[in-house]
Design a protein around this motif. Sequence first.
Motif, PDB file in Angstrom:
ATOM      1  N   GLN A   1     -31.596  -1.432 -31.919  1.00 36.04           N
ATOM      2  CA  GLN A   1     -30.617  -0.381 -31.685  1.00 36.04           C
ATOM      3  C   GLN A   1     -31.312   0.841 -31.109  1.00 36.04           C
ATOM      4  O   GLN A   1     -32.242   1.364 -31.698  1.00 36.04           O
ATOM      5  N   LEU A   2     -30.842   1.292 -29.947  1.00 36.89           N
ATOM      6  CA  LEU A   2     -31.421   2.456 -29.302  1.00 36.89           C
ATOM      7  C   LEU A   2     -30.987   3.713 -30.037  1.00 36.89           C
ATOM      8  O   LEU A   2     -29.789   3.917 -30.272  1.00 36.89           O
ATOM      9  N   GLN A   3     -31.952   4.536 -30.385  1.00 37.81           N
ATOM     10  CA  GLN A   3     -31.631   5.743 -31.121  1.00 37.81           C
ATOM     11  C   GLN A   3     -32.556   6.884 -30.714  1.00 37.81           C
ATOM     12  O   GLN A   3     -33.753   6.689 -30.513  1.00 37.81           O
ATOM     13  N   LEU A   4     -31.972   8.074 -30.589  1.00 33.68           N
ATOM     14  CA  LEU A   4     -32.722   9.296 -30.343  1.00 33.68           C
ATOM     15  C   LEU A   4     -32.460  10.241 -31.499  1.00 33.68           C
ATOM     16  O   LEU A   4     -31.298  10.425 -31.890  1.00 33.68           O
ATOM     17  N   VAL A   5     -33.507  10.834 -32.027  1.00 31.94           N
ATOM     18  CA  VAL A   5     -33.366  11.747 -33.157  1.00 31.94           C
ATOM     19  C   VAL A   5     -34.062  13.058 -32.837  1.00 31.94           C
ATOM     20  O   VAL A   5     -35.278  13.084 -32.609  1.00 31.94           O
ATOM     21  N   GLU A   6     -33.275  14.136 -32.840  1.00 28.78           N
ATOM     22  CA  GLU A   6     -33.827  15.467 -32.604  1.00 28.78           C
ATOM     23  C   GLU A   6     -34.233  16.108 -33.928  1.00 28.78           C
ATOM     24  O   GLU A   6     -33.620  15.848 -34.966  1.00 28.78           O
ATOM     25  N   SER A   7     -35.229  16.961 -33.864  1.00 29.42           N
ATOM     26  CA  SER A   7     -35.651  17.727 -35.034  1.00 29.42           C
ATOM     27  C   SER A   7     -36.309  19.007 -34.557  1.00 29.42           C
ATOM     28  O   SER A   7     -36.624  19.155 -33.374  1.00 29.42           O
ATOM     29  N   GLY A   8     -36.507  19.936 -35.500  1.00 29.76           N
ATOM     30  CA  GLY A   8     -37.216  21.165 -35.177  1.00 29.76           C
ATOM     31  C   GLY A   8     -36.336  22.391 -35.030  1.00 29.76           C
ATOM     32  O   GLY A   8     -36.834  23.489 -34.814  1.00 29.76           O
ATOM     33  N   GLY A   9     -35.027  22.210 -35.121  1.00 28.80           N
ATOM     34  CA  GLY A   9     -34.149  23.355 -35.020  1.00 28.80           C
ATOM     35  C   GLY A   9     -34.220  24.238 -36.254  1.00 28.80           C
ATOM     36  O   GLY A   9     -34.871  23.888 -37.250  1.00 28.80           O
ATOM     37  N   GLY A  10     -33.559  25.385 -36.176  1.00 27.85           N
ATOM     38  CA  GLY A  10     -33.543  26.285 -37.314  1.00 27.85           C
ATOM     39  C   GLY A  10     -33.091  27.670 -36.922  1.00 27.85           C
ATOM     40  O   GLY A  10     -32.569  27.882 -35.823  1.00 27.85           O
ATOM     41  N   LEU A  11     -33.302  28.608 -37.835  1.00 24.25           N
ATOM     42  CA  LEU A  11     -32.955  30.002 -37.620  1.00 24.25           C
ATOM     43  C   LEU A  11     -34.218  30.773 -37.255  1.00 24.25           C
ATOM     44  O   LEU A  11     -35.236  30.673 -37.953  1.00 24.25           O
ATOM     45  N   VAL A  12     -34.150  31.522 -36.173  1.00 24.98           N
ATOM     46  CA  VAL A  12     -35.309  32.284 -35.711  1.00 24.98           C
ATOM     47  C   VAL A  12     -34.841  33.635 -35.199  1.00 24.98           C
ATOM     48  O   VAL A  12     -33.707  33.757 -34.693  1.00 24.98           O
ATOM     49  N   GLN A  13     -35.678  34.628 -35.315  1.00 23.93           N
ATOM     50  CA  GLN A  13     -35.339  35.958 -34.821  1.00 23.93           C
ATOM     51  C   GLN A  13     -35.515  36.027 -33.306  1.00 23.93           C
ATOM     52  O   GLN A  13     -36.311  35.264 -32.735  1.00 23.93           O
ATOM     53  N   PRO A  14     -34.799  36.920 -32.655  1.00 24.45           N
ATOM     54  CA  PRO A  14     -35.014  37.105 -31.210  1.00 24.45           C
ATOM     55  C   PRO A  14     -36.484  37.374 -30.904  1.00 24.45           C
ATOM     56  O   PRO A  14     -37.156  38.116 -31.633  1.00 24.45           O
ATOM     57  N   GLY A  15     -36.960  36.737 -29.856  1.00 25.48           N
ATOM     58  CA  GLY A  15     -38.368  36.836 -29.498  1.00 25.48           C
ATOM     59  C   GLY A  15     -39.239  35.773 -30.123  1.00 25.48           C
ATOM     60  O   GLY A  15     -40.417  35.631 -29.746  1.00 25.48           O
ATOM     61  N   GLY A  16     -38.688  35.018 -31.052  1.00 20.29           N
ATOM     62  CA  GLY A  16     -39.446  33.987 -31.731  1.00 20.29           C
ATOM     63  C   GLY A  16     -39.520  32.687 -30.952  1.00 20.29           C
ATOM     64  O   GLY A  16     -39.034  32.594 -29.811  1.00 20.29           O
ATOM     65  N   SER A  17     -40.144  31.687 -31.572  1.00 25.71           N
ATOM     66  CA  SER A  17     -40.364  30.391 -30.924  1.00 25.71           C
ATOM     67  C   SER A  17     -39.950  29.246 -31.842  1.00 25.71           C
ATOM     68  O   SER A  17     -39.994  29.369 -33.071  1.00 25.71           O
ATOM     69  N   LEU A  18     -39.578  28.155 -31.213  1.00 23.34           N
ATOM     70  CA  LEU A  18     -39.326  26.894 -31.900  1.00 23.34           C
ATOM     71  C   LEU A  18     -39.792  25.769 -30.997  1.00 23.34           C
ATOM     72  O   LEU A  18     -39.786  25.906 -29.767  1.00 23.34           O
ATOM     73  N   ARG A  19     -40.175  24.655 -31.614  1.00 15.64           N
ATOM     74  CA  ARG A  19     -40.465  23.463 -30.838  1.00 15.64           C
ATOM     75  C   ARG A  19     -39.572  22.332 -31.326  1.00 15.64           C
ATOM     76  O   ARG A  19     -39.628  21.940 -32.496  1.00 15.64           O
TER      77      ARG A  19
END
Length: 126
Positions: A1-19
Amino acid sequence: QLQLVESGGGLVQPGGSLRLSCAASGFTLDYYAIGWFRQAPGKEREGVSCISRSGGPRNYADSVKGRFTISRDNAKNTVYLQMNSLKPEDTGVYYCAAVPTYGSGCSVSVPRYDYWGQGTQVTVSS
């Protein structure tokens, strides 16, 4: 079964970073172009960035150029979206998607993609 799973989101302040990460299972990403998309409340899903199967050609929406970087690690069957200098308008659910391709290049057009993940929420707020 083909599956894609995203992760790494969240709450961040303006100017911040996420991957963000997009991990594939049930298939190898080697033969697929991968795109990142986002959808804000009440708005249509829009293309953010994409990367070709070779990892060479990449495209970015004008709104994220210079701030976001897409990359892929085929050995880990994973694609990443590094997001820097985040703004409140970057808030939304972020999705990754895959489309098999035999050529170079990629597209940030939603209809071009066949397989989608479930999304991860990114909220940029002080």
